[in-house]
Scaffold this active site. Sequence first.
Site, PDB file in Angstrom:
ATOM      1  N   LYS A 136      35.190  40.629  22.044  1.00 36.80           N
ATOM      2  CA  LYS A 136      34.604  39.409  21.469  1.00 36.80           C
ATOM      3  C   LYS A 136      33.230  39.662  20.889  1.00 36.80           C
ATOM      4  O   LYS A 136      32.794  38.955  19.978  1.00 36.80           O
ATOM      5  CB  LYS A 136      34.517  38.321  22.543  1.00 36.80           C
ATOM      6  CG  LYS A 136      33.578  38.663  23.690  1.00 36.80           C
ATOM      7  CD  LYS A 136      33.574  37.573  24.738  1.00 36.80           C
ATOM      8  CE  LYS A 136      32.634  37.949  25.889  1.00 36.80           C
ATOM      9  NZ  LYS A 136      32.652  36.942  26.954  1.00 36.80           N
ATOM     10  N   GLY A 137      32.519  40.656  21.390  1.00 41.21           N
ATOM     11  CA  GLY A 137      31.207  40.963  20.845  1.00 41.21           C
ATOM     12  C   GLY A 137      30.231  39.827  21.008  1.00 41.21           C
ATOM     13  O   GLY A 137      30.257  39.098  22.008  1.00 41.21           O
TER      14      GLY A 137
END
Length: 287
Positions: A136-137
């Site tokens: 997801k960062g």
Amino acid sequence: MKSEKVERKDKNRVKPYGDHWDDGKMQLSFTLPVPAGELAKEAARLYLERLGFLHPQVCSMEPMGEEFSFFVAYGSAAPHVDLTKITLHKPAFPVLPAEELTALAQKEIRRKIVVIGATTGSDAHTVGIDAILSIKGISGDKGLESYPFFKVVNLRAQVDNQHLVDKAVELKADAILVSKMVTQQDQHLEDLKALSRMVRDEARLTPHLVKIAGGPRIDHRIARSVGFDAGFGPGTKPSEVANFIVHEIIRKTSGTPAPRLEGHGAPETRPKRRSLFGWFGGRGQDS
């Protein structure tokens, strides 16, 4: 007259700005191990004088228990800083879009790059390392798990240094990422130094192992001083870490296609913009 005065300002030679250019005014807050009172207030003023502040004024004093006092004070600083003499300590490397970085890794490395991340010692904060590693960062910038050429292993929190090294040996790691949030008594530096020594003394590790440290009190200069290849502080995006790892492995394994550059004069192939909420939970900033 006003425009002539502005013309005379040397904007590369700076000091703190309070009410007007070059007045050097600063606000300070600090504690002395002295009970609140006139003696403590005068001690605070004298201490500021000994630090070199001109016209120190102790504006606020509050007791902190029976034995300590907290002060807010003002003073004028005399020294200037020459902006043209400053060397910025940060890793310099090309930042490629994900597609181009993938093509480069597939062409130059031609296998999965094993990355192990952990928060070590007593540190239990994983928000930053998770943002860098997880798919997801953060702020729309996907983490290392999103890149097809990375094999990511997140050991999570409170990982013993020896366990991290053993895991790096077992998985033939190409890079280790260490997050440090707890910094009391500089414990983060002691932990990083100990890990650096272990890595240096462990012959079974890959010789090109890339060592990266990060956290709100970590920068590139500090990380390099304790034996790491790079340090990333607040505002770092996952894509920057991904690019550094790939380019650093290529640099270490292929006869150094380009030297590592640091400081002024280090070119960037394209403008970078850091996230609002970057790696390791720090405040965002433009780079």
